[in-house]
Motif scaffolding. Structure first.
Motif, PDB file in Angstrom:
ATOM      1  N   PRO A 116       4.956  16.315  10.046  1.00  0.00           N
ATOM      2  CA  PRO A 116       4.019  15.416  10.737  1.00  0.00           C
ATOM      3  C   PRO A 116       2.602  15.470  10.175  1.00  0.00           C
ATOM      4  O   PRO A 116       1.915  14.440  10.149  1.00  0.00           O
ATOM      5  CB  PRO A 116       4.056  15.924  12.187  1.00  0.00           C
ATOM      6  CG  PRO A 116       5.368  16.622  12.320  1.00  0.00           C
ATOM      7  CD  PRO A 116       5.663  17.220  10.973  1.00  0.00           C
ATOM      8  N   GLU A 117       2.184  16.639   9.709  1.00  0.00           N
ATOM      9  CA  GLU A 117       0.824  16.764   9.191  1.00  0.00           C
ATOM     10  C   GLU A 117       0.602  15.937   7.928  1.00  0.00           C
ATOM     11  O   GLU A 117      -0.547  15.647   7.559  1.00  0.00           O
ATOM     12  CB  GLU A 117       0.491  18.232   8.924  1.00  0.00           C
ATOM     13  CG  GLU A 117       1.242  18.883   7.766  1.00  0.00           C
ATOM     14  CD  GLU A 117       2.628  19.405   8.141  1.00  0.00           C
ATOM     15  OE1 GLU A 117       3.223  20.105   7.299  1.00  0.00           O
ATOM     16  OE2 GLU A 117       3.093  19.104   9.257  1.00  0.00           O
ATOM     17  N   SER A 118       1.693  15.546   7.253  1.00  0.00           N
ATOM     18  CA  SER A 118       1.567  14.748   6.029  1.00  0.00           C
ATOM     19  C   SER A 118       1.556  13.252   6.306  1.00  0.00           C
ATOM     20  O   SER A 118       1.432  12.453   5.371  1.00  0.00           O
ATOM     21  CB  SER A 118       2.715  15.078   5.078  1.00  0.00           C
ATOM     22  OG  SER A 118       3.942  14.495   5.532  1.00  0.00           O
ATOM     23  N   LEU A 119       1.686  12.854   7.583  1.00  0.00           N
ATOM     24  CA  LEU A 119       1.862  11.449   7.925  1.00  0.00           C
ATOM     25  C   LEU A 119       0.619  10.791   8.523  1.00  0.00           C
ATOM     26  O   LEU A 119       0.669   9.634   8.917  1.00  0.00           O
ATOM     27  CB  LEU A 119       3.024  11.306   8.912  1.00  0.00           C
ATOM     28  CG  LEU A 119       4.392  11.774   8.413  1.00  0.00           C
ATOM     29  CD1 LEU A 119       5.411  11.745   9.554  1.00  0.00           C
ATOM     30  CD2 LEU A 119       4.866  10.909   7.252  1.00  0.00           C
ATOM     31  N   THR A 120      -0.494  11.518   8.574  1.00  0.00           N
ATOM     32  CA  THR A 120      -1.693  10.997   9.241  1.00  0.00           C
ATOM     33  C   THR A 120      -2.143   9.671   8.652  1.00  0.00           C
ATOM     34  O   THR A 120      -2.357   8.683   9.371  1.00  0.00           O
ATOM     35  CB  THR A 120      -2.835  12.022   9.147  1.00  0.00           C
ATOM     36  OG1 THR A 120      -2.409  13.258   9.736  1.00  0.00           O
ATOM     37  CG2 THR A 120      -4.073  11.515   9.877  1.00  0.00           C
ATOM     38  N   SER A 121      -2.260   9.634   7.323  1.00  0.00           N
ATOM     39  CA  SER A 121      -2.712   8.394   6.673  1.00  0.00           C
ATOM     40  C   SER A 121      -1.678   7.286   6.818  1.00  0.00           C
ATOM     41  O   SER A 121      -2.020   6.122   7.044  1.00  0.00           O
ATOM     42  CB  SER A 121      -3.000   8.645   5.195  1.00  0.00           C
ATOM     43  OG  SER A 121      -4.058   9.554   5.033  1.00  0.00           O
ATOM     44  N   GLU A 179       0.850  -1.194   0.000  1.00  0.00           N
ATOM     45  CA  GLU A 179       0.000   0.000   0.000  1.00  0.00           C
ATOM     46  C   GLU A 179       0.889   1.249   0.000  1.00  0.00           C
ATOM     47  O   GLU A 179       1.407   1.639   1.039  1.00  0.00           O
ATOM     48  CB  GLU A 179      -0.900   0.011   1.240  1.00  0.00           C
ATOM     49  CG  GLU A 179      -1.766   1.249   1.353  1.00  0.00           C
ATOM     50  CD  GLU A 179      -2.435   1.376   2.717  1.00  0.00           C
ATOM     51  OE1 GLU A 179      -2.985   2.458   2.997  1.00  0.00           O
ATOM     52  OE2 GLU A 179      -2.382   0.405   3.511  1.00  0.00           O
ATOM     53  N   PRO A 180       1.110   1.872  -1.159  1.00  0.00           N
ATOM     54  CA  PRO A 180       1.935   3.083  -1.196  1.00  0.00           C
ATOM     55  C   PRO A 180       1.187   4.269  -0.584  1.00  0.00           C
ATOM     56  O   PRO A 180       0.001   4.482  -0.862  1.00  0.00           O
ATOM     57  CB  PRO A 180       2.183   3.308  -2.693  1.00  0.00           C
ATOM     58  CG  PRO A 180       1.752   2.041  -3.372  1.00  0.00           C
ATOM     59  CD  PRO A 180       0.682   1.463  -2.504  1.00  0.00           C
ATOM     60  N   VAL A 181       1.880   5.037   0.247  1.00  0.00           N
ATOM     61  CA  VAL A 181       1.308   6.228   0.869  1.00  0.00           C
ATOM     62  C   VAL A 181       2.337   7.342   0.799  1.00  0.00           C
ATOM     63  O   VAL A 181       3.490   7.150   1.189  1.00  0.00           O
ATOM     64  CB  VAL A 181       0.907   5.975   2.345  1.00  0.00           C
ATOM     65  CG1 VAL A 181       0.348   7.236   2.966  1.00  0.00           C
ATOM     66  CG2 VAL A 181      -0.098   4.838   2.440  1.00  0.00           C
ATOM     67  N   GLN A 182       1.932   8.499   0.323  1.00  0.00           N
ATOM     68  CA  GLN A 182       2.854   9.627   0.216  1.00  0.00           C
ATOM     69  C   GLN A 182       2.890  10.405   1.529  1.00  0.00           C
ATOM     70  O   GLN A 182       1.877  10.588   2.204  1.00  0.00           O
ATOM     71  CB  GLN A 182       2.444  10.558  -0.919  1.00  0.00           C
ATOM     72  CG  GLN A 182       3.435  11.692  -1.172  1.00  0.00           C
ATOM     73  CD  GLN A 182       3.083  12.513  -2.398  1.00  0.00           C
ATOM     74  OE1 GLN A 182       2.007  12.345  -2.986  1.00  0.00           O
ATOM     75  NE2 GLN A 182       3.978  13.403  -2.806  1.00  0.00           N
TER      76      GLN A 182
END
Length: 292
Positions: free
Chosen positions: A55-60, A46-49
């Motif tokens: 930190p705000e970009s890491l929620t998912s 499952e690729p996730v950017q």
């Protein structure tokens, strides 16, 4: 859920491919969409950017994660990046981080003489003080660093390995061996607070290395000892940025002072991974060694 950061780099991609080979679900964190194509289509991946520094970009990426294999590029603010990620993972409730670290295998190698190992130690200490469960995986130099196209690799046109370390022996390990250990470690329990160090099965001089490359390719390669000054000049001529040149200068100088190398095979044995001999690695990559 298991998360692997730095998933499009050399080490991260090897780990992701091993998860896919074993058909084990894994989440793969990438920053650059241009490099993420190789992740798509791999079974169970499952690729996730996201950006480890934001930190705000890491929620998912961090949602529902129980264990992280933390990798990031050594030349890109590694301490700041990984410490920021540790904080973000802790805030998201991740219980366990496995740090993909590193350790020079030279007997008597002075950690204070090389920024790369100093930074790994700094991050390890930060993780240990974070309150999270931790594990350190510490491979030595990679066999892949001898391939053409790397700053320490052979020159395929000259058929030469040019290094400023004299007769020093190194114990390179195959990245795929480390990936197998990483996946086994991430899939099992009982590794909290443990350190796993890894080398390859042989302590090789540079003469030994080129002999094995020659055997594997059927073509004569040779080792050319050069001075540290000449090697650094060559790196500059090839366009390496000055901070990288200085970093490699520290590494070469300390390796030259430490002619003997440890062999650490206990981790292979613990996880029942057969160590890859250098000549087998060279055979698998014969085309790359011969490509001009």
């Amino acid at each position: 859920m298991i998360l692997v950061t730095g998933a499009t780099g050399l080490s991260g991609m090897a780990v992701i491919r091993e998860f896919a080979r074993q058909d084990v679900p894994v989440r793969a964190l990438f920053r650059n969409p241009g490099k993420a194509q190789r992740l798509h289509g791999l079974p169970g991946v499952e690729p996730v950017q996201g950006d480890m520094l934001r930190p705000e970009s890491l929620t998912s990426a961090l949602q529902g994660v129980k264990r992280v294999l933390m990798i990031s590029a050594a030349r890109e603010q590694m301490v700041r990046t990984q410490c920021a990620f540790i904080d973000a993972a802790k805030a998201a409730g991740v219980p366990h981080i496995v740090k993909y670290s590193g350790k020079e295998a030279g007997v008597g190698f002075n950690l204070d003489s090389f920024r790369g190992t100093r930074e790994h130690v700094e991050i390890e200490r930060y993780l240990e003080a974070s309150g999270l469960a931790w594990t350190h995986l510490r491979p030595s130099q990679f066999m892949e660093f001898y391939l053409p196209g790397t700053v320490t690799g052979v020159d395929p046109r000259r058929r030469e390995l040019r290094m400023p370390i004299g007769d020093t022996r190194l114990s390179p390990v195959a990245v795929d061996d480390v990936a197998k250990v990483a996946v086994a470690l991430m899939r099992s329990d009982g590794h909290e607070g443990k350190v796993y160090e890894m080398t390859g099965p042989e302590a090789l001089s540079m003469e030994d290395a080129v002999e094995r490359i020659s055997e594997a390719t059927g073509t004569s390669f040779r080792y050319v000892p050069v001075s540290l000054e000449d090697k650094l000049r060559e790196l500059r001529e090839h366009g390496l940025p000055e901070p990288t040149v200085q970093l490699l200068g520290e590494l070469f100088a300390e390796r030259a002072r430490r002619p003997r190398s440890h062999l650490w095979l206990e981790t292979h044995q613990t996880f029942q991974i057969e160590p890859t001999p250098f000549v087998d690695f060279a055979r698998r990559n014969a085309e790359a060694f011969l490509a001009a």
